[in-house]
Design a protein around this motif. Sequence first.
Motif, PDB file in Angstrom:
ATOM      1  N   ASP A 142       0.721  -1.042   0.096  1.00  0.00           N
ATOM      2  CA  ASP A 142       0.001   0.014  -0.161  1.00  0.00           C
ATOM      3  C   ASP A 142       0.865   1.201   0.061  1.00  0.00           C
ATOM      4  O   ASP A 142       1.724   1.446   0.895  1.00  0.00           O
ATOM      5  N   VAL A 143       0.966   2.157  -1.079  1.00  0.00           N
ATOM      6  CA  VAL A 143       1.525   3.183  -1.227  1.00  0.00           C
ATOM      7  C   VAL A 143       0.664   4.397  -0.988  1.00  0.00           C
ATOM      8  O   VAL A 143      -0.027   4.741  -1.804  1.00  0.00           O
ATOM      9  N   LYS A 144       0.943   5.255   0.199  1.00  0.00           N
ATOM     10  CA  LYS A 144      -0.083   6.324   0.315  1.00  0.00           C
ATOM     11  C   LYS A 144       0.607   7.426   0.051  1.00  0.00           C
ATOM     12  O   LYS A 144       1.640   7.633   0.156  1.00  0.00           O
ATOM     13  N   PRO A 145      -0.340   8.611  -0.922  1.00  0.00           N
ATOM     14  CA  PRO A 145       0.000   9.623  -1.117  1.00  0.00           C
ATOM     15  C   PRO A 145      -0.050  11.043  -0.085  1.00  0.00           C
ATOM     16  O   PRO A 145      -0.694  10.491   1.118  1.00  0.00           O
ATOM     17  N   TRP A 146       0.266  12.001  -0.268  1.00  0.00           N
ATOM     18  CA  TRP A 146       0.083  13.106   0.597  1.00  0.00           C
ATOM     19  C   TRP A 146      -1.390  13.648   0.724  1.00  0.00           C
ATOM     20  O   TRP A 146      -1.857  13.787   1.878  1.00  0.00           O
ATOM     21  N   ASP A 147      -1.638  13.825  -0.505  1.00  0.00           N
ATOM     22  CA  ASP A 147      -3.250  14.271  -0.734  1.00  0.00           C
ATOM     23  C   ASP A 147      -3.973  13.964  -1.807  1.00  0.00           C
ATOM     24  O   ASP A 147      -3.196  13.294  -2.543  1.00  0.00           O
ATOM     25  N   ASP A 148      -5.027  14.568  -2.043  1.00  0.00           N
ATOM     26  CA  ASP A 148      -5.762  14.062  -3.413  1.00  0.00           C
ATOM     27  C   ASP A 148      -5.027  14.846  -4.216  1.00  0.00           C
ATOM     28  O   ASP A 148      -5.685  14.575  -5.218  1.00  0.00           O
ATOM     29  N   LEU A 174      -5.939   1.678  -7.777  1.00  0.00           N
ATOM     30  CA  LEU A 174      -6.114   2.655  -7.122  1.00  0.00           C
ATOM     31  C   LEU A 174      -7.358   2.294  -5.967  1.00  0.00           C
ATOM     32  O   LEU A 174      -8.271   1.763  -6.551  1.00  0.00           O
ATOM     33  N   VAL A 175      -7.043   2.514  -4.785  1.00  0.00           N
ATOM     34  CA  VAL A 175      -8.067   2.078  -3.690  1.00  0.00           C
ATOM     35  C   VAL A 175      -8.325   3.188  -3.204  1.00  0.00           C
ATOM     36  O   VAL A 175      -7.673   3.976  -2.348  1.00  0.00           O
ATOM     37  N   PRO A 176      -9.566   3.735  -3.035  1.00  0.00           N
ATOM     38  CA  PRO A 176     -10.093   4.951  -2.367  1.00  0.00           C
ATOM     39  C   PRO A 176      -9.892   4.706  -0.854  1.00  0.00           C
ATOM     40  O   PRO A 176     -10.057   3.548  -0.223  1.00  0.00           O
ATOM     41  N   VAL A 177      -9.303   5.630  -0.045  1.00  0.00           N
ATOM     42  CA  VAL A 177      -9.131   5.856   1.373  1.00  0.00           C
ATOM     43  C   VAL A 177     -10.076   6.984   1.963  1.00  0.00           C
ATOM     44  O   VAL A 177     -10.160   6.879   3.431  1.00  0.00           O
ATOM     45  N   GLY A 178     -10.659   7.711   1.130  1.00  0.00           N
ATOM     46  CA  GLY A 178     -11.663   8.651   1.964  1.00  0.00           C
ATOM     47  C   GLY A 178     -10.940  10.173   1.305  1.00  0.00           C
ATOM     48  O   GLY A 178      -9.996  10.562   1.157  1.00  0.00           O
ATOM     49  N   TYR A 179     -12.231  11.173   1.656  1.00  0.00           N
ATOM     50  CA  TYR A 179     -11.597  12.671   1.165  1.00  0.00           C
ATOM     51  C   TYR A 179     -11.066  12.704  -0.307  1.00  0.00           C
ATOM     52  O   TYR A 179     -10.168  13.460  -0.250  1.00  0.00           O
ATOM     53  N   GLY A 180     -11.666  11.640  -1.081  1.00  0.00           N
ATOM     54  CA  GLY A 180     -11.042  11.957  -2.486  1.00  0.00           C
ATOM     55  C   GLY A 180      -9.652  11.457  -2.485  1.00  0.00           C
ATOM     56  O   GLY A 180      -8.991  11.674  -3.705  1.00  0.00           O
ATOM     57  N   ILE A 181      -9.268  10.819  -1.724  1.00  0.00           N
ATOM     58  CA  ILE A 181      -7.888  10.481  -1.808  1.00  0.00           C
ATOM     59  C   ILE A 181      -7.877   8.677  -1.899  1.00  0.00           C
ATOM     60  O   ILE A 181      -8.497   8.029  -1.509  1.00  0.00           O
ATOM     61  N   ASN A 182      -6.610   8.498  -3.010  1.00  0.00           N
ATOM     62  CA  ASN A 182      -6.619   7.226  -3.285  1.00  0.00           C
ATOM     63  C   ASN A 182      -5.129   6.766  -3.059  1.00  0.00           C
ATOM     64  O   ASN A 182      -4.280   7.639  -2.937  1.00  0.00           O
ATOM     65  N   LYS A 183      -5.146   5.234  -2.534  1.00  0.00           N
ATOM     66  CA  LYS A 183      -3.964   4.918  -2.244  1.00  0.00           C
ATOM     67  C   LYS A 183      -3.384   3.910  -3.312  1.00  0.00           C
ATOM     68  O   LYS A 183      -4.339   3.474  -4.126  1.00  0.00           O
TER      69      LYS A 183
END
Length: 222
Positions: A142-148, A174-183
Amino acid sequence: MAFGDVKTPQGLNELNNFLADNSYISGYTPSKADLSVFDALGKAPAGDYAHVARWYRHIASFEAGERSAWTGSPLPQLAGGQPTVAAPAKPADDDDDDVDLFGSDDEEDEEAERLKAERVAAYAAKKSKKPALIAKSSVLLDVKPWDDETDMKEMEKNVRTIEMDGLLWGASKLVPVGYGINKLQIMCVIEDEKVSIDLLQEKIEEFEDFVQSVDIAAFNKI
């Protein structure tokens, strides 16, 4: 290999025993034989079938498009607990079980010793030709970005630029994590002796303009 209907406890036990010493149903790479048994199972088995569960999760990690490209021949699936692949026929004369292939103590003459030496040499030669198994693992990251606003395509492009001996990148999504952010969820296969998963995570996190953190979502031995 010989195991029965995989929808029965007997068939599952035989399959579990087979996969204790084998990564795949046939050979050293996924094939249509794996796919036919995978489809016959339908879902991961419940109960104490650790080797079947490991194999099932690994096959399920491949996308449908990847599975369709596998080569080899499907394995026929028979119902009723009958062997999927016929086991070698037992000799009609049960007395053969008592035959001492290397000769008894009373037969240790020159001819018996010669035959024994030939059989030992043939066994040693056959064993030496058996290819050594390479320990591999299937890893889902799971690679998580800083923001949307993070460019996820550019993030994945950067991740895939990482090259290491024994590392093979696989499918991603891409998998949604909430608030328009995907991981970014990305699969890879590593050779355990060559690739350190901690080092791989550090290399991904070096793309600090895109990557906030890297977590291991799944880790399975192949």
